[in-house]
Structures are given as C-alpha cells and as structure tokens.
Design an enzyme around this catalytic site. Sequence first.
Site, PDB file in Angstrom:
ATOM      1  CD  GLU A  50      48.730  45.550  83.568  1.00  0.00           C
ATOM      2  OE1 GLU A  50      49.601  45.142  84.589  1.00  0.00           O
ATOM      3  OE2 GLU A  50      48.618  46.510  83.292  1.00  0.00           O
ATOM      4  CG  ASN A 110      47.910  46.747  79.589  1.00  0.00           C
ATOM      5  OD1 ASN A 110      47.318  45.679  79.442  1.00  0.00           O
ATOM      6  ND2 ASN A 110      48.622  47.105  80.575  1.00  0.00           N
ATOM      7  CE  LYS A 127      47.444  50.032  83.148  1.00  0.00           C
ATOM      8  NZ  LYS A 127      48.756  49.186  83.378  1.00  0.00           N
ATOM      9  CD  GLU A 146      51.727  49.576  81.783  1.00  0.00           C
ATOM     10  OE1 GLU A 146      50.447  49.654  81.398  1.00  0.00           O
ATOM     11  OE2 GLU A 146      51.934  49.431  82.939  1.00  0.00           O
ATOM     12  CB  CYS A 172      47.661  47.203  86.539  1.00  0.00           C
ATOM     13  SG  CYS A 172      49.465  47.165  87.668  1.00  0.00           S
ATOM     14  CG  ASN A 197      51.984  42.420  85.098  1.00  0.00           C
ATOM     15  OD1 ASN A 197      52.667  40.974  85.231  1.00  0.00           O
ATOM     16  ND2 ASN A 197      50.832  42.390  84.383  1.00  0.00           N
TER      17      ASN A 197
HETATM   18  N1  CDT Z   1      51.022  47.435  85.325  1.00  0.00           N
HETATM   19  C1  CDT Z   1      51.020  48.827  85.855  1.00  0.00           C
HETATM   20  O1  CDT Z   1      50.146  49.515  85.721  1.00  0.00           O
HETATM   21  N2  CDT Z   1      51.862  48.851  86.988  1.00  0.00           N
HETATM   22  C2  CDT Z   1      52.007  50.002  87.852  1.00  0.00           C
HETATM   23  C3  CDT Z   1      53.406  50.386  88.195  1.00  0.00           C
HETATM   24  C4  CDT Z   1      53.509  51.823  88.542  1.00  0.00           C
HETATM   25  S1  CDT Z   1      55.311  52.204  88.686  1.00  0.00           S
HETATM   26  C5  CDT Z   1      55.949  52.972  87.256  1.00  0.00           C
HETATM   27  C6  CDT Z   1      51.101  49.985  89.022  1.00  0.00           C
HETATM   28  O2  CDT Z   1      50.477  50.988  89.293  1.00  0.00           O
HETATM   29  O3  CDT Z   1      51.141  49.112  89.580  1.00  0.00           O
END
Ligand code: CDT
Length: 314
Positions: A50, A110, A127, A146, A172, A197
């Site tokens: 991502e 995204n 996303k 985000e 993600c 990420n």
């Molecule tokens: N990039 C992404 O979606 N990361 C989220 C972090 C969540 S914590 C705010 C994940 O679900 O891995």
Amino acid sequence: MTMHSRKVGLAVAQMGAVNLADSRASVVKRLVEMMREAHGRGADFVVFPELALTTFFPRYWMSMQEAEQRYFETSMPNADVQPLFDTAKSLGVGFYLGYAELTPDGQRFNASILVNKQAEIVGKYRKIHLPGHDDHKLDAPFQHLEKKYFDVGDQPFGVWNLDEIKMGMCLCNDRRWPETWRVMSLQSAEIIVLGYNTPSRNIHWPEPVHLRMHHHLITLQASAYQNCVWAAAAAKCGYEDGHHMIGGSVIVAPTGEIVAQASTEDDEVISVSADLALAETFRKNVFDFARHRRPEHYRLIVERTGPGEPLERA
Ligand code: CDT
C-alpha cells in the site's frame, strides 16, 4: 474428487522502509529489482505494498496542499513509475501496486491497481475502510490521518480477470473486515491481494505490540479459508524515519495455512506456486455458497453499521 491443477507463480514483494528523503525514482528502482527476482523464481504476478511509492505520509500532519504536492500521483503510470510498467511488459509479469491518487476533479484516494502481463491496468480499487482520524492529535507520538487525506472509496470491492485469473484486491485495514472478503468471494475471486502499512504501535489504545502481528495473521488465515481464496499480502515495514511498522508479509492458501512468510523487515521477495484448484475443492464442499448460505438471515449486515437492539423474534 480430484481437480485439475491450475498453477500460478505468485510472489509478494515486501518493502523495507521508505524514508522522507527517498525519491520516487529510488523506490521504483527497488520495485523493479524485486520484480526481476520474482520473475527469476517463476512468478507470474507480484504484489507490492500500500502507498508503495512514498513514506507512509498519513503519520504526519500537514496542509492538504502540501500533501497533494508531495505524495499524490495525478496519473498512472507516470514518468517515475514507467520503469516498473516497462519491466513488467518485458518480463511478462503482472502486478498490484498501491499509491495515493489525486483525480482531475480533486478527489483523493488511497488506491491500488492490477496490471496484467502486457502492462495494461485492468483494475483500480479505492480504499473503503479508512482507519485513523482527521484531527491533529497533538499528544500522540505520530498521526494516522487517513480520514483527513483520503476520500472513502467510491466503488464496491471488485474482481477482475487478470491474465485468466479472477483476482480481487483491497488495502490494509480492509483485511480486518469479513465483508471485504465475502463480497469478493461472492464474485468468484480466486486470489485476493493487498498491501499494508501497519504501525507496530497503536496510538488509539495501549495495544500489546505482539497483537498487531497476531491480528494481521489470523485475519488473513481465517479469511482465506472462509472465502476459498489464495491471499497474498505485502507489507511496507521496518523503521521509516524512526517509525516502526510490522513486516510479516504472507501468502496464505485456501486451507488457511501460511505457505510463505517474510522473515525480515527489509525488501524481500517471497513466492509460491499457487494451485488455484485447491480453492475450487473448498468451494465445492464445505463452502458451497449456493447450497449452504442463508442470506435471508444475514440482513443486519447491510442494514446496520453499528450494534443495535436484538432482533424481534416470532
Ligand atoms: N494503513 C492502514 O490501514 N493501517 C491500519 C492501522 C490501523 S491503526 C490506526 C491497519 O489496519 O493496519
């Protein structure tokens, strides 16, 4: 019952840190190198992370104008990314890539794309489940913005014909939601790919660090099994300018078993020869959806967003 095997060379190209100072050209060079390695191992398709072209910028508070100028792509492919498309075409390898998309009418997504062996974009996803917040959390060690930088995806989860494979994609946080997988499985997805990420530290509550990896793996394993799909997940990980993100890129079979897993937090290619017929076996037996699903009893899933009162019963 024996199925005829349909083998696909499936690779995940995990990325180590992309720091603020790294240029897109240097990042694309790393992607090209991993694509070559994947091809050398017999891969037909490579999954990249991502927001693969830049650092995970939602951890920083900045103006929208600065974010758009520094981190968003206004076209795809563009001059920086073209070498990846050229390599894909010359090797005959398809790929999935995540990036920040700025549309001509000013929407910001995204996004991710599926690119076939002829280097044609055959699918785009924006996303849907955007985690984090849109306000500046002054007390937090870093941000997860985000909800500030991106609009919610404007299309449902899709499945595309990618070089004769039915492929779905998400990004993600989407992987944590069962609806993501089921909607693609109901479109007969054979492989679901995603990039992520995931910061190892949760700024919203003091989550024990080991749970980050645990939840990542159980969602992928359970979702692959319950939806009869191969799942391939690519991390961007390690320390980006001191901010740690989990690795653990994996390829999971429709059995729910992890068949390849990254062992570093650097650029690392993992690959398998994925037999798509394995998923078919599950679709024809325990998860024969047409025979066993009872959507008339699942209404609340689309009627309610959050929890409410128990249903009235006869
Ligand atoms: N990039 C992404 O979606 N990361 C989220 C972090 C969540 S914590 C705010 C994940 O679900 O891995």
